[in-house]
Scaffold this active site. Structure first.
Site, PDB file in Angstrom:
ATOM      1  N   ASP A 181       0.868  -1.163   0.000  1.00  0.00           N
ATOM      2  CA  ASP A 181       0.000   0.000   0.000  1.00  0.00           C
ATOM      3  C   ASP A 181       0.911   1.220   0.000  1.00  0.00           C
ATOM      4  O   ASP A 181       1.762   1.353   0.878  1.00  0.00           O
ATOM      5  CB  ASP A 181      -0.843  -0.015   1.295  1.00  0.00           C
ATOM      6  CG  ASP A 181      -2.238   0.509   1.084  1.00  0.00           C
ATOM      7  OD1 ASP A 181      -2.347   1.625   0.571  1.00  0.00           O
ATOM      8  OD2 ASP A 181      -3.197  -0.195   1.444  1.00  0.00           O
ATOM      9  N   ASP A 195      -3.049   4.657  -2.334  1.00  0.00           N
ATOM     10  CA  ASP A 195      -4.117   5.180  -1.484  1.00  0.00           C
ATOM     11  C   ASP A 195      -4.650   6.509  -2.049  1.00  0.00           C
ATOM     12  O   ASP A 195      -3.876   7.347  -2.511  1.00  0.00           O
ATOM     13  CB  ASP A 195      -3.513   5.413  -0.087  1.00  0.00           C
ATOM     14  CG  ASP A 195      -4.560   5.690   0.976  1.00  0.00           C
ATOM     15  OD1 ASP A 195      -5.401   4.807   1.218  1.00  0.00           O
ATOM     16  OD2 ASP A 195      -4.527   6.788   1.579  1.00  0.00           O
ATOM     17  N   GLU A 245      -6.570   3.546  -5.756  1.00  0.00           N
ATOM     18  CA  GLU A 245      -7.839   3.612  -5.023  1.00  0.00           C
ATOM     19  C   GLU A 245      -8.545   4.899  -5.450  1.00  0.00           C
ATOM     20  O   GLU A 245      -8.036   5.996  -5.221  1.00  0.00           O
ATOM     21  CB  GLU A 245      -7.599   3.652  -3.505  1.00  0.00           C
ATOM     22  CG  GLU A 245      -8.914   3.628  -2.739  1.00  0.00           C
ATOM     23  CD  GLU A 245      -8.888   4.310  -1.370  1.00  0.00           C
ATOM     24  OE1 GLU A 245      -9.805   4.070  -0.568  1.00  0.00           O
ATOM     25  OE2 GLU A 245      -7.961   5.102  -1.100  1.00  0.00           O
ATOM     26  N   HIS A 247     -11.242  -2.820   3.533  1.00  0.00           N
ATOM     27  CA  HIS A 247     -11.177  -2.482   4.955  1.00  0.00           C
ATOM     28  C   HIS A 247     -11.912  -1.178   5.303  1.00  0.00           C
ATOM     29  O   HIS A 247     -11.893  -0.763   6.451  1.00  0.00           O
ATOM     30  CB  HIS A 247      -9.708  -2.377   5.371  1.00  0.00           C
ATOM     31  CG  HIS A 247      -9.016  -1.255   4.654  1.00  0.00           C
ATOM     32  ND1 HIS A 247      -8.808  -1.269   3.285  1.00  0.00           N
ATOM     33  CD2 HIS A 247      -8.525  -0.079   5.089  1.00  0.00           C
ATOM     34  CE1 HIS A 247      -8.215  -0.156   2.917  1.00  0.00           C
ATOM     35  NE2 HIS A 247      -8.027   0.592   3.992  1.00  0.00           N
ATOM     36  N   ASP A 248     -12.509  -0.533   4.305  1.00  0.00           N
ATOM     37  CA  ASP A 248     -13.216   0.723   4.560  1.00  0.00           C
ATOM     38  C   ASP A 248     -14.731   0.578   4.501  1.00  0.00           C
ATOM     39  O   ASP A 248     -15.451   1.520   4.820  1.00  0.00           O
ATOM     40  CB  ASP A 248     -12.791   1.778   3.528  1.00  0.00           C
ATOM     41  CG  ASP A 248     -11.340   2.192   3.678  1.00  0.00           C
ATOM     42  OD1 ASP A 248     -10.858   2.233   4.827  1.00  0.00           O
ATOM     43  OD2 ASP A 248     -10.690   2.459   2.646  1.00  0.00           O
TER      44      ASP A 248
HETATM   45  C1  GLC Z   1      -7.933   5.265   2.143  1.00  0.00           C
HETATM   46  C2  GLC Z   1      -7.773   4.057   3.033  1.00  0.00           C
HETATM   47  C3  GLC Z   1      -8.447   4.332   4.339  1.00  0.00           C
HETATM   48  C4  GLC Z   1      -7.763   5.516   4.981  1.00  0.00           C
HETATM   49  C5  GLC Z   1      -7.781   6.713   4.042  1.00  0.00           C
HETATM   50  C6  GLC Z   1      -6.838   7.776   4.504  1.00  0.00           C
HETATM   51  O1  GLC Z   1      -9.250   5.504   1.811  1.00  0.00           O
HETATM   52  O2  GLC Z   1      -8.280   2.927   2.387  1.00  0.00           O
HETATM   53  O3  GLC Z   1      -8.409   3.227   5.199  1.00  0.00           O
HETATM   54  O4  GLC Z   1      -8.399   5.857   6.179  1.00  0.00           O
HETATM   55  O5  GLC Z   1      -7.341   6.355   2.754  1.00  0.00           O
HETATM   56  O6  GLC Z   1      -5.512   7.364   4.313  1.00  0.00           O
END
Ligand code: GLC
Length: 556
Positions: A112, A214, A279, A340-341
């Site tokens: 990541d 990310d 992402e 995970h979100d």
């Molecule tokens: C992304 C991650 C999430 C995190 C956010 C800030 O969306 O998947 O878990 O809180 O970024 O880094």
């Protein structure tokens, strides 16, 4: 019944596809996968001990959520050293061992990369905030307040409240799209670009197979810092403004972001056979721009349609076709069911429909990403309020959006703490963990795990299912159906997204064949033709035996 006529494009053979096109990605949330030192938190050594399981399941690639040095304000998405491993997870030797063990099994490992923001404890930010004339001042986004000292603009933090934090020491605000402990980097600054590309190079040289980047669409913000407009349905009138009350048109998805993505891609491509995944939560037409001009952007901008749409056959069929139709030439699709979100798929659609979702994920055209535990039908675990640790949940307590429930420890066996750890885990396990776990399900042919394994197996064996063409056949309020084809092989997939029986009227006599896989195992091996009956919550994969469907262009 409306029938769409199938089109049969010529597709290249699987030999021409990269591992990240025909392979299956599996997201490991390291805190929750396997604890090896019994501190209640998962770690790298723990993951190594579970690689045989992933291989048995048929996974090609692991993506690890962050394992880097971090004060853990956002569970590792606040990084204080991009080249260091957090001691909770182990050390660099453990990482090297993991990478080695993954590669030894012919699998791949993705990390990541969190380039949009650092931790406020990162040395870069400590320097940047130390004085206005520090050389790293402009590595972050600093701005004066308005005349009355109020925030520079109306941008909001995704985690609630204004996205600007006042720094008493230097008398300016800094911007943070997430927590105030996660200041955003200024990606317009060439030194920031260089520093982060160096981080990527470090890991690529070590041999990691790529990155999941990310919040890729956040990386560049409007240079004039203009106010975001209110979302149409709120017109900015809410007493307590929330992120979604405004359209983040100036704080995210700026045209210049594509130059940054291209730089990352060029570096990735300088190494053999690596992959860059982004992402990105954006509507399809915007999402596909992240493939970049002439595919010079991300190899795979994560496609979250199945995560965000209501579980409705018509809407999902529409989204699949809209996505297929919007893909730029030569770009490769991908699908995600969980991460995970977001709430887990089994909690969103129920256990029966979770099987349909799995069948969809693993038979659509494009790279699938499986979230750990979904393969055993793990559901969101209710976490009592006083045990909540996720900052998103803690900051907005009335909204029930804590992400803890979908981040709980993997359920391996019936023993203590489900085999995850000998000590109390950082998040609790569900009461039914002794019943719902890998060990139990391995021995049960009817389990979710056995179903996943069969699905993965049939996908891996078939070029049509892993890399073949996609053609929609029919959809309505209950059903979604499509063909996957490659050379002589054709599969018809029919999914019933409702709990009631459904009737699929084949568009022509050519649609007949044998059921290769069904959510109702008893049907496997049966011949179907004409009107195909599906039970509620049933999905089938039919191998078509008619050559006319395989070679329609040869007619006349
Ligand atoms: C992304 C991650 C999430 C995190 C956010 C800030 O969306 O998947 O878990 O809180 O970024 O880094």
């Amino acid at each position: 019944m409306e029938h769409t006529t199938a089109i049969f494009p010529t597709v290249p053979t699987s030999a021409q596809h990269k591992w990240w096109q025909h392979g299956i990605i599996y997201q490991v949330y390291p805190r929750s996968f396997q604890d090896s030192n019994n501190d209640g938190v998962g770690d790298l050594k723990g993951i190594v001990t579970r690689l045989d399981y992933l291989q048995w399941l048929g996974i090609d690639c692991l993506w690890l959520s962050p394992v880097f040095a971090s004060p853990m304000a956002d569970f590792g998405y606040d990084i204080s050293d991009y080249r260091g491993i957090h001691p909770l997870f182990g050390n660099m030797d453990d990482f090297d061992e993991l990478l080695n063990e993954v590669h030894r099994r012919g699998m791949k490992l993705l990390l990541d990369l969190v380039p949009n923001h650092t931790s406020d404890q990162h040395p870069w930010f400590l320097e940047s905030r130390s004085s206005r004339d520090n050389p790293k001042r402009d590595w972050y986004i600093w701005h004066d307040g308005k005349e009355d000292r109020s925030v520079p603009n109306n941008w909001l933090s995704v985690f609630g409240g204004p996205a600007w934090e006042w720094d008493v020491h230097t008398g300016q605000y800094y911007y943070h799209a997430f927590l105030k402990e996660q200041p955003d980097l200024n990606w317009r600054h060439p030194e920031v670009q260089r520093a982060m590309l160096d981080v990527m190079r470090f890991w690529l040289e070590k041999g990691v197979d790529g990155f999941r980047v990310d919040v890729m669409w956040h990386m560049i913000k409007d240079s004039q810092l203009r106010d975001n407009p209110p979302a149409p349905n709120t017109a900015g009138n809410t007493a307590n403004p929330l992120y979604d009350d405004f359209l983040p048109v100036y704080s995210t998805d700026q045209p210049e972001v594509h130059q940054i993505v291209r730089m990352m891609r060029e570096l990735t491509d300088a190494f053999d056979d690596r992959v860059l995944i982004g992402e990105i939560y954006l509507p399809i037409p915007k999402l596909v721009t992240y493939y970049g001009e002439g595919n010079s952007g991300a190899h795979l901008p994560f496609n979250f349609q199945l995560l965000t749409l209501p579980w409705n056959a018509r809407e999902i069929a529409g989204a699949i076709d809209a996505y297929e139709g919007a893909l730029p030439a030569e770009s490769w699709p991908n699908w995600v069911l969980g991460n995970h979100d977001k709430p887990r798929i089994a909690s969103r659609v129920g256990l029966s429909q979770a099987r349909i979702a799995a069948m969809l994920l693993l038979t659509l055209r494009g790279t699938p990403t499986i979230y750990y535990g979904d393969e055993i039908g793990m559901t969101d675990v209710p976490i009592p309020v006083d045990e909540m640790v996720d900052p998103q949940g803690l900051h907005m307590p009335d909204l029930n959006i804590s992400r803890d429930p979908s981040r709980t420890p993997m359920q391996w066996g019936p023993g203590i703490n489900a085999g995850f750890s000998a000590r109390k885990p950082w998040l609790r396990l569900p009461y039914n963990a002794a019943r719902v776990n890998v060990e139990k399900q391995k021995g049960d042919l009817h389990s979710m795990l056995s179903f996943y394994r069969r699905l993965i197996d049939i996908r891996r064996r078939s070029a049509a299912l892993s890399v073949g063409s996609y053609s929609p056949v029919y959809s309505d309020g209950q059903l979604i159906s499509y063909l996957r084809q490659e050379h002589e092989e054709t599969f018809l997939i029919i999914l019933n997204l409702s709990h009631r029986p459904a009737y699929f009227r084949t568009p022509s006599a050519a649609y007949k064949g044998i059921i290769k896989l069904s959510t109702e195992e008893e049907r496997i091996g049966m011949h179907v033709a004409g009107v195909i009956t599906l039970a509620g919550d049933e999905g089938i994969i039919v191998q078509i035996d008619d050559q006319e469907l395989t070679y329609p262009h040869h007619e006349g």
